[in-house]
Design a protein around this motif. Structure first.
Motif, short mmCIF file in Angstrom:
data_model
loop_
_atom_site.label_atom_id
_atom_site.label_comp_id
_atom_site.label_asym_id
_atom_site.label_seq_id
_atom_site.Cartn_x
_atom_site.Cartn_y
_atom_site.Cartn_z
N ARG A 196 35.68 27.28 33.77
CA ARG A 196 35.88 28.63 33.62
C ARG A 196 37.48 28.76 33.43
O ARG A 196 38.13 28.25 34.07
N GLY A 197 38.04 29.67 32.59
CA GLY A 197 39.16 29.84 32.04
C GLY A 197 39.69 28.91 31.34
O GLY A 197 39.09 28.06 30.80
N HIS A 198 40.90 29.25 30.59
CA HIS A 198 41.67 28.58 29.86
C HIS A 198 42.71 27.64 30.67
O HIS A 198 43.78 27.88 31.43
N VAL A 199 42.39 26.10 30.44
CA VAL A 199 43.29 25.28 30.94
C VAL A 199 43.96 24.89 29.61
O VAL A 199 43.89 24.55 28.58
N LEU A 200 45.44 25.06 29.81
CA LEU A 200 46.17 24.93 28.49
C LEU A 200 47.25 23.68 28.48
O LEU A 200 47.65 23.36 27.35
N ASN A 237 37.46 23.03 41.04
CA ASN A 237 37.66 24.26 42.02
C ASN A 237 38.88 24.50 42.44
O ASN A 237 39.17 25.68 42.39
N LYS A 238 39.43 23.40 43.12
CA LYS A 238 40.88 23.70 43.73
C LYS A 238 41.91 24.31 42.96
O LYS A 238 42.65 24.88 43.30
N ILE A 239 41.75 23.89 41.36
CA ILE A 239 42.71 24.42 40.55
C ILE A 239 42.18 25.65 39.82
O ILE A 239 42.62 26.33 38.85
N SER A 240 41.32 26.58 40.38
CA SER A 240 40.41 27.61 39.79
C SER A 240 39.85 27.85 38.52
O SER A 240 39.86 28.72 37.90
N HIS A 241 39.44 26.42 38.25
CA HIS A 241 38.74 26.32 37.05
C HIS A 241 37.29 25.53 37.18
O HIS A 241 37.09 24.33 36.91
N PRO A 242 36.51 26.24 38.12
CA PRO A 242 35.36 25.50 38.26
C PRO A 242 34.47 25.16 37.28
O PRO A 242 34.47 25.78 36.15
N ILE A 243 33.67 24.15 37.54
CA ILE A 243 32.71 23.64 36.53
C ILE A 243 31.45 24.72 36.36
O ILE A 243 30.86 24.82 37.10
N ILE A 244 31.19 24.86 34.90
CA ILE A 244 29.91 25.81 34.68
C ILE A 244 28.71 25.21 35.21
O ILE A 244 28.41 23.87 34.98
N GLY A 245 27.91 25.82 36.02
CA GLY A 245 26.55 25.45 36.60
C GLY A 245 26.78 24.61 37.70
O GLY A 245 25.74 24.23 38.04
N ASP A 246 27.99 24.71 38.48
CA ASP A 246 27.94 24.14 39.54
C ASP A 246 27.78 25.15 40.72
O ASP A 246 28.53 26.12 41.03
N LYS A 253 27.40 24.66 43.93
CA LYS A 253 28.06 24.42 45.21
C LYS A 253 29.57 25.02 45.34
O LYS A 253 30.13 25.39 46.08
N TYR A 254 30.20 24.59 44.20
CA TYR A 254 31.68 24.73 44.15
C TYR A 254 32.20 25.60 42.89
O TYR A 254 33.54 25.74 42.89
N GLY A 255 31.11 26.24 42.30
CA GLY A 255 31.61 26.76 41.20
C GLY A 255 31.52 28.41 41.23
O GLY A 255 31.71 28.92 42.44
N ASN A 256 31.52 29.25 40.22
CA ASN A 256 31.83 30.66 40.38
C ASN A 256 30.30 31.36 40.00
O ASN A 256 29.86 31.13 39.23
N ARG A 257 29.64 32.07 40.88
CA ARG A 257 28.42 32.56 40.75
C ARG A 257 28.43 33.48 39.66
O ARG A 257 27.23 33.61 39.14
N HIS A 258 29.46 34.09 39.32
CA HIS A 258 29.30 35.20 38.27
C HIS A 258 29.08 34.50 36.83
O HIS A 258 28.48 34.91 36.04
N HIS A 259 29.78 33.61 36.75
CA HIS A 259 29.90 32.92 35.49
C HIS A 259 28.42 31.96 35.36
O HIS A 259 28.13 31.75 34.29
N ASN A 260 28.40 31.24 36.37
CA ASN A 260 26.99 30.81 36.42
C ASN A 260 25.93 31.44 35.84
O ASN A 260 24.97 31.21 35.13
N ARG A 261 25.78 32.68 36.62
CA ARG A 261 24.72 33.46 36.41
C ARG A 261 24.81 34.11 34.92
O ARG A 261 23.83 34.35 34.26
#
Length: 233
Positions: free
Chosen positions: A96-100, A163-172, A174-182
């Motif tokens: 999730r998000g842009h890592v630059l 998750n620690k750097i606020s860029h959780p992996i899609i489909g995770d 346990k450690y991810g973001n439920r809005h993006h996973n959904r």
């Protein structure tokens, strides 16, 4: 059905295979509720009853390179390479998000006993996407195809560090973001974890050859990246 396990490398000592998503390397107490065939069981069936012995493991939901020994007596020689950090592993993840910028994440990870152990991961962005689909709380959604290299080998390390750097992996889940996973599940049709061990390289402890084993993405990865590219603003 998982289908045929792809063999990526083979010599008289080891096998390198491309483990599919949602397949255990082997059954254990921690996964006692999972009854699907493990990677070892699938390979035994595929390889005319031959048994193999895991040198390294991947999470059930993670795909990519797994090394297996043909004899139990060889395992320790190869595992020593991992213990000495002489194996280079390159993962790719969709986050999730842009890592630059490239970065190093140095943050302890809790082990099974509840103790924190030092953990280091290096990350580098490969491609970014922004698509015109709102995901709470933003009007558009941003993603990065990220290269991740674990310097240490803690359980769930890359997933926790993302998750620690606020860029959780899609489909995770346990450690991810439920809005993006959904959104990925409901709008794009992808439920799997987007974490793949793309390359494993090392000096062979017996032959002294430099070995590099590369695993192609699962088909759903290619489909998803094509969709993101087509939807990109």
């Amino acid at each position: 059905m998982t289908g045929t396990i792809e063999i990526l490398y083979e010599d008289e000592f080891i096998l390198g295979v491309n483990k599919p998503n949602n397949v255990l390397v082997h059954h254990s107490h921690y996964a006692r509720n999972i009854t699907d065939d493990s990677l070892l069981q699938l390979l035994k069936s595929q390889q005319n009853g031959l048994s193999y012995y895991p040198i390294n493991r991947l999470d059930r939901k993670t795909s990519g390179v797994v090394l297996l020994s043909k004899q139990k007596s060889y395992v320790s020689q190869f595992q020593e390479l991992f213990d000495l950090k002489e194996v280079n592993k390159v993962y790719q993840a969709l986050v999730r998000g842009h890592v630059l910028e490239p970065d190093t994440i140095d943050s302890p990870v809790k082990n099974d006993r509840g103790n924190y152990k030092g953990a280091i991961s290096r990350i580098s962005p490969l491609q970014t996407f922004e698509i015109d689909i709102p995901v709470q709380p933003y009007p558009t959604a941003r993603y990065t195809l990220l290269e991740m290299q674990p310097v240490t080998g803690r359980t769930h390390q890359l997933r926790i560090h993302a998750n620690k750097i606020s860029h959780p992996i899609i489909g995770d889940h346990k450690y991810g973001n439920r809005h993006h996973n959904r959104m990925f599940e409901q709008r794009l049709g992808f439920e799997n974890l987007f974490l793949h061990c793309k390359e494993t390289s090392f000096r062979h402890p017996v032959t002294q050859e430099n070995i590099s084993i590369n695993a192609p993405f699962p088909a759903f990865w290619e489909e998803c990246l094509q969709q993101l590219q087509a939807l990109s603003l």
